[in-house]
Design an enzyme around this catalytic site. Structure first.
Site, PDB file in Angstrom:
ATOM      1  N   SER A 172       0.826  -1.207   0.000  1.00  0.00           N
ATOM      2  CA  SER A 172       0.000   0.000   0.000  1.00  0.00           C
ATOM      3  C   SER A 172       0.858   1.253   0.000  1.00  0.00           C
ATOM      4  CB  SER A 172      -0.929   0.007   1.209  1.00  0.00           C
ATOM      5  OG  SER A 172      -0.196  -0.207   2.387  1.00  0.00           O
ATOM      6  N   HIS A 218      -2.667  -2.870  -6.209  1.00  0.00           N
ATOM      7  CA  HIS A 218      -3.136  -2.514  -4.861  1.00  0.00           C
ATOM      8  C   HIS A 218      -4.641  -2.723  -4.741  1.00  0.00           C
ATOM      9  CE1 HIS A 218      -3.447   0.757  -1.515  1.00  0.00           C
ATOM     10  NE2 HIS A 218      -3.439  -0.457  -1.026  1.00  0.00           N
ATOM     11  N   GLU A 235      -5.648  -0.329  -7.790  1.00  0.00           N
ATOM     12  CA  GLU A 235      -4.636   0.624  -8.279  1.00  0.00           C
ATOM     13  C   GLU A 235      -3.506  -0.177  -8.903  1.00  0.00           C
ATOM     14  OE1 GLU A 235      -4.089   4.635  -5.639  1.00  0.00           O
ATOM     15  OE2 GLU A 235      -3.614   2.781  -4.617  1.00  0.00           O
ATOM     16  N   ASN A 251      -4.115   6.361  -1.010  1.00  0.00           N
ATOM     17  CA  ASN A 251      -3.558   6.680   0.310  1.00  0.00           C
ATOM     18  C   ASN A 251      -2.995   8.098   0.380  1.00  0.00           C
ATOM     19  OD1 ASN A 251      -4.275   4.419   1.763  1.00  0.00           O
ATOM     20  ND2 ASN A 251      -2.564   3.235   0.953  1.00  0.00           N
TER      21      ASN A 251
HETATM   22  N1  CAA Z   1     -15.498  -9.552   3.305  1.00  0.00           N
HETATM   23  C1  CAA Z   1     -16.466  -9.756   2.407  1.00  0.00           C
HETATM   24  N2  CAA Z   1     -17.630  -9.067   2.397  1.00  0.00           N
HETATM   25  C2  CAA Z   1     -17.811  -8.185   3.372  1.00  0.00           C
HETATM   26  C3  CAA Z   1     -16.860  -7.935   4.379  1.00  0.00           C
HETATM   27  C4  CAA Z   1     -15.661  -8.694   4.322  1.00  0.00           C
HETATM   28  N3  CAA Z   1     -14.691  -8.506   5.222  1.00  0.00           N
HETATM   29  N4  CAA Z   1     -17.349  -6.997   5.207  1.00  0.00           N
HETATM   30  C5  CAA Z   1     -18.550  -6.648   4.743  1.00  0.00           C
HETATM   31  N5  CAA Z   1     -18.829  -7.362   3.646  1.00  0.00           N
HETATM   32  C6  CAA Z   1     -20.023  -7.267   2.811  1.00  0.00           C
HETATM   33  C7  CAA Z   1     -21.232  -7.741   3.543  1.00  0.00           C
HETATM   34  O1  CAA Z   1     -21.394  -9.151   3.408  1.00  0.00           O
HETATM   35  C8  CAA Z   1     -22.342  -6.981   2.862  1.00  0.00           C
HETATM   36  O2  CAA Z   1     -22.649  -7.619   1.627  1.00  0.00           O
HETATM   37  P1  CAA Z   1     -24.126  -7.519   1.004  1.00  0.00           P
HETATM   38  O3  CAA Z   1     -24.458  -6.072   0.834  1.00  0.00           O
HETATM   39  O4  CAA Z   1     -23.959  -8.251  -0.288  1.00  0.00           O
HETATM   40  O5  CAA Z   1     -25.016  -8.201   1.984  1.00  0.00           O
HETATM   41  C9  CAA Z   1     -21.692  -5.634   2.507  1.00  0.00           C
HETATM   42  O6  CAA Z   1     -20.271  -5.884   2.523  1.00  0.00           O
HETATM   43  C10 CAA Z   1     -22.030  -4.574   3.506  1.00  0.00           C
HETATM   44  O7  CAA Z   1     -21.635  -5.048   4.776  1.00  0.00           O
HETATM   45  P2  CAA Z   1     -22.411  -4.759   6.130  1.00  0.00           P
HETATM   46  O8  CAA Z   1     -23.869  -4.544   5.835  1.00  0.00           O
HETATM   47  O9  CAA Z   1     -22.032  -5.777   7.132  1.00  0.00           O
HETATM   48  O10 CAA Z   1     -21.766  -3.438   6.714  1.00  0.00           O
HETATM   49  P3  CAA Z   1     -21.605  -2.020   6.061  1.00  0.00           P
HETATM   50  O11 CAA Z   1     -22.752  -1.648   5.206  1.00  0.00           O
HETATM   51  O12 CAA Z   1     -21.238  -1.169   7.213  1.00  0.00           O
HETATM   52  O13 CAA Z   1     -20.346  -2.166   5.106  1.00  0.00           O
HETATM   53  C11 CAA Z   1     -18.061  -2.008   4.618  1.00  0.00           C
HETATM   54  C12 CAA Z   1     -19.098  -2.571   5.562  1.00  0.00           C
HETATM   55  C13 CAA Z   1     -18.210  -2.628   3.235  1.00  0.00           C
HETATM   56  C14 CAA Z   1     -16.704  -2.401   5.195  1.00  0.00           C
HETATM   57  C15 CAA Z   1     -18.280  -0.442   4.501  1.00  0.00           C
HETATM   58  O14 CAA Z   1     -18.376   0.106   5.777  1.00  0.00           O
HETATM   59  C16 CAA Z   1     -17.187   0.251   3.746  1.00  0.00           C
HETATM   60  O15 CAA Z   1     -17.150   0.250   2.530  1.00  0.00           O
HETATM   61  N6  CAA Z   1     -16.249   0.889   4.481  1.00  0.00           N
HETATM   62  C17 CAA Z   1     -15.125   1.583   3.898  1.00  0.00           C
HETATM   63  C18 CAA Z   1     -14.068   0.600   3.559  1.00  0.00           C
HETATM   64  C19 CAA Z   1     -12.853   1.245   2.968  1.00  0.00           C
HETATM   65  O16 CAA Z   1     -12.747   2.447   2.824  1.00  0.00           O
HETATM   66  N7  CAA Z   1     -11.884   0.405   2.610  1.00  0.00           N
HETATM   67  C20 CAA Z   1     -10.658   0.857   2.058  1.00  0.00           C
HETATM   68  C21 CAA Z   1      -9.668   0.977   3.137  1.00  0.00           C
HETATM   69  S1  CAA Z   1      -8.135   1.569   2.518  1.00  0.00           S
HETATM   70  C22 CAA Z   1      -7.364   0.176   1.979  1.00  0.00           C
HETATM   71  O17 CAA Z   1      -7.828  -0.913   2.038  1.00  0.00           O
HETATM   72  C23 CAA Z   1      -6.072   0.383   1.344  1.00  0.00           C
HETATM   73  C24 CAA Z   1      -4.921   0.705   2.145  1.00  0.00           C
HETATM   74  O18 CAA Z   1      -3.857   0.664   1.584  1.00  0.00           O
HETATM   75  C25 CAA Z   1      -4.970   1.064   3.567  1.00  0.00           C
END
Ligand code: CAA
Length: 289
Positions: free
Chosen positions: A117, A138, A150, A188
């Site tokens: 990342s 990424h 990415e 990021n």
């Molecule tokens: N694996 C697979 N599916 C998942 C999951 C996981 N770990 N967590 C949640 N889901 C799925 C759920 O099964 C659900 O699917 P359906 O809609 O098909 O039923 C969907 O995602 C929504 O989940 P929830 O209803 O439980 O919860 P939510 O609506 O709060 O969503 C979330 C959870 C998808 C994590 C959402 O909060 C989100 O998009 N958050 C932001 C995540 C983000 O920004 N990620 C990037 C981080 S930066 C990075 O990764 C890069 C880096 O270099 C740091």
């Protein structure tokens, strides 16, 4: 491209293996031990079972995807792969050691990619068997949910390598963006200053944890507030990436917030540690300040 190797069966590696198998690729999944690789596969099975229960995918599709994933021991088992994606821990020495091991078995036409990342691709490429066939790919967490990849080219990455990995990434149904090898790439570079600023705001007493999160979640229409997201990513990872931005650009606007440093020093790394800006011991996370 038919066979994809994934090195690292943790959250990111397992997610990459899952989406690759769901797209029809054969996947070799490795970790430091075969037990860890098998645990990664069990986690994928759990995710796919949940998707079947929610009627998102058919049972037959789950079975087909699981049948395509083979846990293997160590990075040296990747000799049959067309593309190997390293998704091990975000430590340069660990990644370099893996590239050395993969280099012994990688086919001369195969591509090696890293899911880093923040570590510069051009620098990591020096530990790979061929910098022309080395690229950054990424993924975002949770991999099956997030629609972006990415693609980062190092100075020596060839056009053919970029095109081949872009083709693979598009087959997964993700939107691919290309970035040059600059600190933090795109996401990021933009995200971490926001999370870091939320830590400054908290440290300066601007508002409470739930109010900072609610303000951004509802006021900006983000799925999570910045402090929840920082916990989700891992505060150590956020600090590490922020330091890469600060050191890589020399720009003081990227200096890490003192409170973020303090939390990491306290071992409060976020969700994975059971405590970060929230306490995760109970059913629902409880703000710690
Ligand atoms: N694996 C697979 N599916 C998942 C999951 C996981 N770990 N967590 C949640 N889901 C799925 C759920 O099964 C659900 O699917 P359906 O809609 O098909 O039923 C969907 O995602 C929504 O989940 P929830 O209803 O439980 O919860 P939510 O609506 O709060 O969503 C979330 C959870 C998808 C994590 C959402 O909060 C989100 O998009 N958050 C932001 C995540 C983000 O920004 N990620 C990037 C981080 S930066 C990075 O990764 C890069 C880096 O270099 C740091």
């Amino acid at each position: 491209m038919r066979i994809v190797g994934v090195i690292g069966a943790g959250q990111m590696g397992a997610g990459i293996a899952q989406v690759s198998a769901q797209a029809g690729f054969r996947v070799l999944l490795s970790d430091v031990s075969i037990d860890r690789a098998q645990a990664g596969l069990s986690g994928i099975a759990k995710q796919l079972n949940r998707a079947v229960a929610k009627e998102k995918i058919a049972g037959a599709d789950r079975d087909a995807a699981l049948a395509l994933i083979e846990p293997v021991e160590g990075a040296g088992a990747m000799g049959a792969c067309d593309l190997v994606i390293e998704a091990a821990t975000e430590r340069e020495a660990v990644k370099r050691a893996i590239f050395g091991e993969v280099g012994k078995v990688l086919r001369p036409d195969a591509i090696l990619a890293t899911n880093t990342s923040s570590i510069p691709i051009t620098r990591l490429a020096q530990a790979s068997p061929d910098p022309a066939r080395f690229v950054g790919v990424h993924f975002f967490n949770p991999v099956p949910v997030m629609g972006l990849i990415e693609l980062i080219r190092g100075l020596a990455t060839s056009d053919a390598t970029v095109a081949a990995v872009e083709g693979y990434a598009q087959t997964l149904g993700k939107r691919v963006v290309r970035a040059n090898d600059a600190p933090g790439f795109i996401v990021n570079r933009v995200l971490m200053p926001m999370l870091n600023e939320a830590c400054f705001a908290l440290g300066e007493g601007v508002a409470t944890i739930p109010d900072i999160d609610a303000a951004c979640q509802l006021g900006l229409n983000h799925p999570m507030g910045p402090l929840t997201l920082a916990d989700f990513i891992g505060l150590d990872t956020c600090l590490e990436i922020t330091r890469v931005l600060f050191e890589g650009t020399g720009d003081p606007k990227f200096r890490p917030a003192p409170l973020l440093i303090k939390y990491v020093e306290a071992g409060w790394m976020g969700k994975k540690a059971g405590r970060g800006f929230y306490d995760y011991a109970g059913e629902t996370p409880v703000p710690t300040r």
